[in-house]
Scaffold this active site. Structure first.
Site, PDB file in Angstrom:
ATOM      1  N   GLU A  42       0.490   6.972   5.652  1.00 23.16           N
ATOM      2  CA  GLU A  42      -0.439   5.917   5.255  1.00 23.16           C
ATOM      3  C   GLU A  42      -1.405   5.579   6.398  1.00 23.16           C
ATOM      4  O   GLU A  42      -1.036   5.576   7.566  1.00 23.16           O
ATOM      5  CB  GLU A  42       0.369   4.675   4.870  1.00 23.16           C
ATOM      6  CG  GLU A  42      -0.468   3.478   4.451  1.00 23.16           C
ATOM      7  CD  GLU A  42       0.359   2.223   4.220  1.00 23.16           C
ATOM      8  OE1 GLU A  42      -0.141   1.319   3.540  1.00 23.16           O
ATOM      9  OE2 GLU A  42       1.496   2.137   4.724  1.00 23.16           O
ATOM     10  N   LYS A 111      -3.858   1.415  -3.416  1.00 21.27           N
ATOM     11  CA  LYS A 111      -2.605   0.677  -3.319  1.00 21.27           C
ATOM     12  C   LYS A 111      -2.674  -0.629  -4.116  1.00 21.27           C
ATOM     13  O   LYS A 111      -3.550  -1.470  -3.892  1.00 21.27           O
ATOM     14  CB  LYS A 111      -2.314   0.390  -1.842  1.00 21.27           C
ATOM     15  CG  LYS A 111      -0.977  -0.253  -1.548  1.00 21.27           C
ATOM     16  CD  LYS A 111      -0.836  -0.432  -0.036  1.00 21.27           C
ATOM     17  CE  LYS A 111       0.499  -1.004   0.367  1.00 21.27           C
ATOM     18  NZ  LYS A 111       0.575  -1.157   1.848  1.00 21.27           N
ATOM     19  N   CYS A 146       3.703   2.929   0.509  1.00 21.13           N
ATOM     20  CA  CYS A 146       4.492   2.003   1.317  1.00 21.13           C
ATOM     21  C   CYS A 146       5.113   0.859   0.495  1.00 21.13           C
ATOM     22  O   CYS A 146       6.090   1.060  -0.203  1.00 21.13           O
ATOM     23  CB  CYS A 146       3.622   1.476   2.451  1.00 21.13           C
ATOM     24  SG  CYS A 146       4.559   0.838   3.873  1.00 21.13           S
TER      25      CYS A 146
END
Length: 262
Positions: A42, A111, A146
């Site tokens: 990431e 995200k 994540c």
């Protein structure tokens, strides 16, 4: 199919240096093991230098996507291009990129879940589109970023679309390493699919990162695991045909009763 996660440190706020490091790491991995897929972590171009992102984030016409496309073609490898900060119409997204070995950007994902503990909502905009699946070599796959790992409904959404492999790209902190480890295994077991993760190492802004990139099979067995503090490639062969077999043996998807879940 051989997958390899490049567990690496990141130079804060220096996209050019990080592109140079990735170019060398991909070259070495492609020359040494010839993986089908290489995975990056990431925010690998900038790290979590959130206040600096208006100046360092990629945007239309900037260098990172062409760099990854050239890299994929040069080495004949699919790239799960981790995620990068992407600036668009005044917003900055944490965007995952998937580029096939022909240099085509075939999928991108912003995200959805922003981390309150890192003050992400003050600097980033959450994704505005549903997470979907893509195909590499005929295999259905998905990617999350994540903190998304904490939301089982998101990965189940991908599994219900047929994902056989789900990639998790991350900068997960060492203070919650146990969560990182066990949540990945749980997501593999409950969705009966491969989980392939790539987490950074090193530290930034008094946060140490957990490494421990993993490849987990649909039964929850850890096939490969990275060190907490070491740059390395974490690689394993995966056999996507195991997914329908595991789902046949324990038919949880046939046993679902979604009409009672809402």
């Amino acid at each position: 199919m051989l997958v390899s996660s490049l567990q690496m440190d990141i130079v804060p706020g220096d996209p050019a240096a990080n592109r140079a490091n990735v170019a060398e790491a991909v070259r070495q991995e492609a020359d040494n093991t010839g993986p089908d897929i290489i995975v990056l972590p990431e925010m690998w171009t900038t790290a979590y230098t959130l206040p600096e992102l208006p100046d360092t984030a990629d945007h239309a016409g900037s260098k990172t996507i062409p760099f990854l496309q050239e890299l994929a073609v040069k080495h004949g490898v699919h790239l799960i291009g981790g995620s990068i900060a992407w600036k668009e119409n005044g917003d900055i997204f944490n965007r995952a990129l998937v580029i096939n070995k022909h240099g085509e950007l075939i999928y991108q994902y912003d995200k959805l879940h922003l981390v309150p503990m890192l003050d992400e909502p003050a600097y980033l905009t959450g994704g505005r589109h549903k997470c979907g699946i893509f195909e590499l070599d005929g295999i259905k796959m998905g990617v999350v970023i994540c903190y998304d790992l904490r939301f089982p409904e998101l990965l189940r959404h991908l599994a219900l679309q047929g994902a056989q492999v789900i990639f998790v790209v991350a900068e997960w902190p060492d203070t919650r390493r146990d969560h990182w480890y066990y949540l990945q295994i749980a997501r593999a077991i409950e969705n009966q699919c491969y989980i392939v993760s790539c987490n950074r190492i090193g530290s930034y802004n008094d946060i140490d990162f957990a490494g421990t990139s993993m490849v987990i099979n649909p039964s929850g067995h850890v096939l490969a695991q990275g060190h907490r503090y070491q740059e390395q490639s974490v690689r394993s062969s995966i056999q996507p045909e195991q997914v329908p077999e595991v789902r046949r043996q324990v038919p949880i998807f046939e046993s679902r009763r979604p009409e009672f879940y809402e």
